[in-house]
Write a protein that holds these residues in place. Structure first.
Motif, mmCIF file in Angstrom:
data_model
loop_
_atom_site.group_PDB
_atom_site.id
_atom_site.type_symbol
_atom_site.label_atom_id
_atom_site.label_comp_id
_atom_site.label_asym_id
_atom_site.label_seq_id
_atom_site.Cartn_x
_atom_site.Cartn_y
_atom_site.Cartn_z
ATOM 1 N N ALA A 129 44.413 33.920 39.680
ATOM 2 C CA ALA A 129 43.167 34.686 39.657
ATOM 3 C C ALA A 129 42.888 35.272 41.032
ATOM 4 C CB ALA A 129 42.020 33.782 39.212
ATOM 5 N N THR A 134 42.187 37.363 44.337
ATOM 6 C CA THR A 134 41.388 38.571 44.580
ATOM 7 C C THR A 134 41.637 39.060 46.006
ATOM 8 O OG1 THR A 134 39.538 37.184 45.283
ATOM 9 C CG2 THR A 134 39.565 37.883 42.970
ATOM 10 N N ASP A 135 42.726 38.634 46.602
ATOM 11 C CA ASP A 135 42.975 38.869 48.028
ATOM 12 C C ASP A 135 44.501 38.944 48.191
ATOM 13 O OD1 ASP A 135 43.427 38.568 50.731
ATOM 14 O OD2 ASP A 135 42.298 36.700 50.941
ATOM 15 N N GLU A 159 40.695 37.846 35.847
ATOM 16 C CA GLU A 159 39.881 38.007 37.071
ATOM 17 C C GLU A 159 40.687 38.529 38.253
ATOM 18 O OE1 GLU A 159 40.293 35.403 34.876
ATOM 19 O OE2 GLU A 159 39.574 33.719 36.082
ATOM 20 N N CYS A 160 42.007 38.466 38.182
ATOM 21 C CA CYS A 160 42.858 38.853 39.317
ATOM 22 C C CYS A 160 42.677 40.339 39.617
ATOM 23 C CB CYS A 160 44.322 38.555 38.985
ATOM 24 S SG CYS A 160 45.483 39.084 40.249
ATOM 25 N N THR A 161 42.449 40.664 40.906
ATOM 26 C CA THR A 161 42.198 42.064 41.279
ATOM 27 C C THR A 161 43.342 42.655 42.098
ATOM 28 O OG1 THR A 161 41.064 41.312 43.269
ATOM 29 C CG2 THR A 161 39.687 41.734 41.325
ATOM 30 N N VAL A 162 44.429 41.882 42.314
ATOM 31 C CA VAL A 162 45.522 42.397 43.141
ATOM 32 C C VAL A 162 46.812 42.521 42.322
ATOM 33 C CG1 VAL A 162 44.561 41.479 45.294
ATOM 34 C CG2 VAL A 162 46.164 40.092 43.952
ATOM 35 N N SER A 163 47.749 43.255 42.886
ATOM 36 C CA SER A 163 49.033 43.474 42.222
ATOM 37 C C SER A 163 50.111 43.505 43.288
ATOM 38 C CB SER A 163 48.994 44.818 41.487
ATOM 39 O OG SER A 163 50.313 45.214 41.116
ATOM 40 N N ARG A 214 52.774 44.504 34.642
ATOM 41 C CA ARG A 214 52.011 43.356 34.162
ATOM 42 C C ARG A 214 52.610 42.912 32.818
ATOM 43 N NH1 ARG A 214 46.834 41.473 36.406
ATOM 44 N NH2 ARG A 214 47.285 42.571 38.325
#
Lengths: 339, 339
Positions: free
Chosen positions: B12, B14-15, B41-45, B50
């Motif tokens: 999850a 986010t950074d 909820e994960c906002t990074v790639s 995916r």
């Protein structure tokens, strides 16, 4: 860590080298052990009264110490029977064997039922990462040209000499035999490498009585297998003083063929150089030589020659004591004057 | 050690810093991972497609890699659910978290039933004691003025540059992120200290193809907590060549207040001096500077000044590459001529 007094178990040893641990305790900590116990086949003694477990308990023993080494370091059926008997009699048990006490069948459960401790001195305690933070008190570390040149013996001999002069001094053990003798310490070569310096910091904490922590050195900065251990111990020890240990006549590094034992002056200089990182004013105060391979007159000439070349007192702690090294130590470090 | 190709699990996060491991794999081993998987909820790639676990398996993935870090390094309920799902789908699982995979409820039994491997890259393999025996092949080690100055990045950048020139070269990982990127290696700070040099010998064995083992350095000889690790790695590596790594502007040693970052020339000299024990002809071939704290023109001036003072090519591998360091390396070490 290891509750005393001890009953020393010699197993079925037929060789004094096999009972090095028991002998070290008897020699260096008179009074720490109240008796020895052995199998009928055992042909050696460490000079203590022979006792059964029941007699040991009656005499006040608190811990059965496995005081022998064997090939493989296993706990065989005879030994595990003795351990179970000791536990049933209410004794704690301490071992420096490779196999853990709890690995012998029934031992862990018996100890739990009896409420006694099992101490495996090869297993390090939980340790912090080193901080490099300067500690109070005074510390001496023995360093060596190689492994097995007499660092433990020298450190214990320095402790004896300092105590004889009324100076507070404590041997800080970093190997398993030393830990058995001291009753506590850290088996530094069994520590996870991230915690090497932390282990040395832990074994010689702040002290405020003008006494000395005398830290048992390990390995050598010149040993291709173990120099990392020696450096972590050197940094974590923050030594005020170093004593260099060497065996006369040894030419190649132990367990290697291609590595020469370093020149003593070079070895000392490298230790001082590295030691300055955490202890900027670290000083060398003496050289301890194991001269067991030399005749007595050769030994004295050998030490004198080193003394001239290095400008430091040089003695064989076994045959000459450590008085001149301690003179130098005390001359270099006068007790601090209370404010 | 870790079967590929991988499916990278980002949790999850986010950074981007939290997915350093996944990012390292994606950047340095294009093709090693075929997809990424994350919680809603994960906002990074890390720039990969995916996928679900089922899609990953269908695309050929062999191992689910936990590619994120979290506070405490534990495997929470969500993660352990994902791990169990992956195992049920026939994937091996690799983790660099502090908590072992088998510590999560049901995971060990599930892996055994499914016949898949659990790889905890923080857990070292069984290792030999170092021997100091000279090995064939050529080895380069990155050494540093401190921890976290770019040794892993530099070592990987050197590998890329050598391979681009057709020179066989292999990154040899000694830290957990590096091990995930390489797919094998040894987490040297988790090794029992007796096996430090042995671990370095094990990770860079004999090689006979005129190529280079590029060994990821750790710590610093000037770090009061970790210098023992650095020295054991230096001795065991038997490096032919050293590259010194440093972060511009860093003044004190990481996690300490009282220790200054050493002068670069002194740091290099001490590494060469110690390195000569096991590799008598070891040479410095360059300096790698992390200039991320400087403006571009300052960075170039900074590197030029170091280059002048040390007489070695000096580059920031991120912004300037490593071509000049590799030029120097190849000039110093011409390929051996077959007999």
């Amino acid at each position: 860590m290891i509750p005393g007094p001890y009953l020393l178990y010699l197993g079925a040893a037929t060789d004094v080298l096999a009972v090095k641990t028991a002998r070290g305790i008897a020699v260096w900590r008179p009074g720490a052990a109240i008796g020895e116990m052995a199998e009928p086949e055992c042909t050696v003694s460490v000079g203590l009264p022979r006792m059964t477990i029941a007699q040991g308990v009656a005499a006040g023993a608190k811990t059965l110490v496995l005081g022998f080494a064997n090939a493989g370091g296993t706990i065989d059926e005879t030994t595990s029977g003795v351990v179970l008997e000791a536990i049933a009699a209410g004794l704690n048990v301490a071992s420096g064997l490779h196999m853990r006490l709890s690995g012998a069948p029934g031992v862990a459960a018996a100890a739990e039922r009896a409420g006694v401790a099992l101490v495996d001195v090869r297993t390090p305690p939980a340790l912090p990462v080193g901080t490099g933070k300067r500690r109070t008190g005074r510390r001496l570390l023995t360093v060596g040209t190689d492994c097995s040149v007499g660092k433990m013996y020298t450190t214990l001999a320095l402790e004896r000499e300092l105590r004889a002069r009324g100076v507070a001094a404590d041997f800080r053990a970093t190997g398993q035999t030393g830990i058995m003798i001291a009753g506590s310490g850290v088996p530094i070569d069994a520590v996870v490498s991230d915690f090497l310096s932390g282990a040395a910091e832990w074994v010689s904490p702040d002290r405020s009585d003008d006494g000395w922590d005398l830290i048992e050195g390990q390995g050598s900065l010149f040993h291709p297998s173990f120099a990392g251990v020696s450096l972590g111990l050197l940094h974590g020890s923050q030594p005020d003083a170093l004593v260099l240990c060497h065996e006369a006549g040894r030419e190649t590094i132990r367990h290697t063929r291609d590595y020469k034992v370093p020149d003593l002056a070079l070895c000392l200089e490298r230790n001082l150089e590295a030691g300055r990182l955490t202890s900027p004013d670290v000083k060398a105060v003496g050289v301890a030589i194991n001269t067991s391979g030399l005749q007595s007159d050769e030994a004295h000439a050998h030490c004198l020659a080193i003394e001239d070349r290095l400008g430091l007192p040089c003695q064989d702690p076994v045959t000459m004591g450590t008085n001149r090294i301690v003179d130098k130590l005390l001359a270099c470090f006068a007790p601090s004057v209370p404010a």
